[in-house]
Design a protein around this motif. Sequence first.
Motif, short mmCIF file in Angstrom:
data_model
loop_
_atom_site.label_atom_id
_atom_site.label_comp_id
_atom_site.label_asym_id
_atom_site.label_seq_id
_atom_site.Cartn_x
_atom_site.Cartn_y
_atom_site.Cartn_z
N THR A 60 -6.76 -13.69 58.05
CA THR A 60 -5.62 -14.37 57.43
C THR A 60 -6.11 -15.44 56.46
O THR A 60 -5.60 -15.58 55.34
N SER A 96 0.76 -15.33 49.09
CA SER A 96 1.91 -14.43 49.23
C SER A 96 2.84 -14.89 50.35
O SER A 96 2.45 -15.66 51.25
N ASP A 97 4.06 -14.41 50.33
CA ASP A 97 5.03 -14.74 51.39
C ASP A 97 4.51 -14.31 52.76
O ASP A 97 4.64 -15.05 53.74
N LYS A 98 3.92 -13.13 52.82
CA LYS A 98 3.43 -12.62 54.10
C LYS A 98 2.32 -13.50 54.65
O LYS A 98 2.31 -13.85 55.84
N SER A 99 1.38 -13.88 53.80
CA SER A 99 0.28 -14.72 54.25
C SER A 99 0.78 -16.12 54.59
O SER A 99 0.31 -16.74 55.57
N TRP A 100 1.70 -16.65 53.81
CA TRP A 100 2.26 -17.97 54.09
C TRP A 100 2.93 -18.00 55.47
O TRP A 100 2.75 -18.95 56.24
N GLU A 101 3.66 -16.94 55.76
CA GLU A 101 4.31 -16.86 57.07
C GLU A 101 3.28 -16.83 58.20
O GLU A 101 3.45 -17.51 59.22
N ALA A 102 2.22 -16.05 58.00
CA ALA A 102 1.18 -15.97 59.03
C ALA A 102 0.46 -17.31 59.21
O ALA A 102 0.19 -17.74 60.34
N THR A 158 -5.69 -8.20 61.01
CA THR A 158 -4.70 -9.25 61.13
C THR A 158 -5.20 -10.47 61.90
O THR A 158 -4.43 -11.35 62.23
#
Length: 231
Positions: free
Chosen positions: A165, A180-186, A160
């Motif tokens: 990232t 992805s949503d998860k990567s965008w958030e990170a 992580t």
Amino acid sequence: MAQLGSVKKATSSDHQFKLDQPAIVLAVLTILLAVSACSQLQTTESSTTYFSNSMDNPRISPVPLEKYLADNPDSSPQFASLHFTRTLANSPKLASAAIPFALHILGNSSLPPKDRELLILRIGWLCQAEYEWRHHKNVGLRVGLSLSDVMQTTRPPAGTGWNQTLIRAADELHRNAKISDKSWEALSEKYSDIQLLDLIFTVGQYNMVSMFLNSTGVQLEPDFKETIASE
């Protein structure tokens, strides 16, 4: 060139490839031409790293150096020495359109240089573009990446950390044409909207560059091969 409207369009009455931003070109060359400087760096990366898309000979030969300099007298001899530059110069109109955007990505992007180079290295590796990866390995080392950072771009993302990232985002754009949503958030925890846009266009630009390099068989410059051999 932080905004698209500020990029000057290169023009010429005879459609020769000319750059009208010599100061920016010089700044970018400081980064691009880290080849000789990085030859002094001691690394352990093997010079026999295999790239499946490499060719023994180019499909489209670079414009001869003397002709290129004659057609483009304002061009830096160092910039002109790159096989990338002179292969692209086979299409002067295309070169005149493509180079200003490349200058934005390399010289005026909002991304930190180390982040930019990680992204370029990862997409270059995914596309198996040896010319791109070798050159930007040197650039990455020049702007502060460690050899360990560079070699992370040859492996799937794991963990992580911030490097992972960025690598994961490049993988997702390459695989799915979408972060992805998860990567965008990170990414959004650290990056502004402007930086997120620059990330997307950096990966997209070097995906396209990889297609060009791989399909035309652009060869590493002879003196650059000497740098690889000295590692």
